[in-house]
Design an enzyme around this catalytic site. Structure first.
Site, PDB file in Angstrom:
ATOM      1  N   SER A  35      27.231  33.853  39.710  1.00 14.79           N
ATOM      2  CA  SER A  35      28.643  33.596  39.430  1.00 14.79           C
ATOM      3  C   SER A  35      29.340  33.451  40.768  1.00 14.79           C
ATOM      4  CB  SER A  35      29.229  34.785  38.663  1.00 14.79           C
ATOM      5  OG  SER A  35      30.630  34.695  38.597  1.00 14.79           O
ATOM      6  N   TYR A  48      30.414  43.925  37.114  1.00 18.16           N
ATOM      7  CA  TYR A  48      29.896  42.558  36.966  1.00 18.16           C
ATOM      8  C   TYR A  48      29.693  41.912  38.334  1.00 18.16           C
ATOM      9  CZ  TYR A  48      29.687  37.643  35.578  1.00 18.16           C
ATOM     10  OH  TYR A  48      29.312  36.334  35.410  1.00 18.16           O
TER      11      TYR A  48
END
Length: 175
Positions: A35, A48
């Site tokens: 990401s 995350y």
């Protein structure tokens, strides 16, 4: 926290451990989905972001290992997308949609196929994000955080209102 780390970081590592030995014999291509959070931290995404940083470090170290061993028949591509328009980010809004649009899953899939064919090690989407990511290494941390805030990296606050977004909430089991 354990669930997020298990899925996003350990899942990548465990699958690599399973498939890499056969790939070392016959060749293959590993594709990891990280990401933009794997480069840049973001508010309300502590666990995350840590997991995606782990994927980034793992993939880059694996590339060094393969290169050091002279293995050129196993390829690695790591994908660093901005937010993808899935149920995971429903309700989120993007501050600068012309620069950093919510990516459609089909577009991301097409770009992954292209990057795989081109044997690219990393794919950052959208491409304009490359200009943001390079600055993480050029700016002092406090200045970079202000820069990211200006660009809108706090969009997670627009849909996490029902969750605990405090620092303590970031470290609760399962967060």
């Amino acid at each position: 926290m354990n669930l997020v780390m298990s899925v996003n970081a350990l899942g990548v590592m465990n699958m690599t451990q399973i498939f890499l030995p056969e790939m070392m014999e016959h060749g293959g291509h590993l594709i990891f989905v990280s990401s933009i959070a794997g480069f840049v931290g973001a508010p309300f995404m502590t666990t995350y972001t840590a997991a995606k940083h782990a994927v980034t470090g793992f993939s880059r170290s694996l590339l060094f290992d393969l290169d050091y061993m002279g293995v050129d028949h196993v390829k690695v591509t790591t994908v660093f997308p901005h937010f993808i328009n899935t149920g995971l980010v429903s309700g989120a809004s993007v501050k600068m949609p012309l620069l950093f649009p919510m990516l459609e899953p089909e577009y991301v899939a097409e770009q992954i196929v292209i990057a795989t064919r081109e044997e690219r090690n990393e794919l950052i989407l959208p491409r304009v994000t490359n200009y943001v990511v390079v600055k993480v290494y050029l700016m002092e941390c406090r200045v970079f955080r202000a820069y990211c805030k200006l660009l809108g990296n706090d969009l997670m606050k627009t849909f996490r209102q029902t969750r605990d977004i405090t620092i303590q909430g970031a470290f609760q089991n399962g967060s």
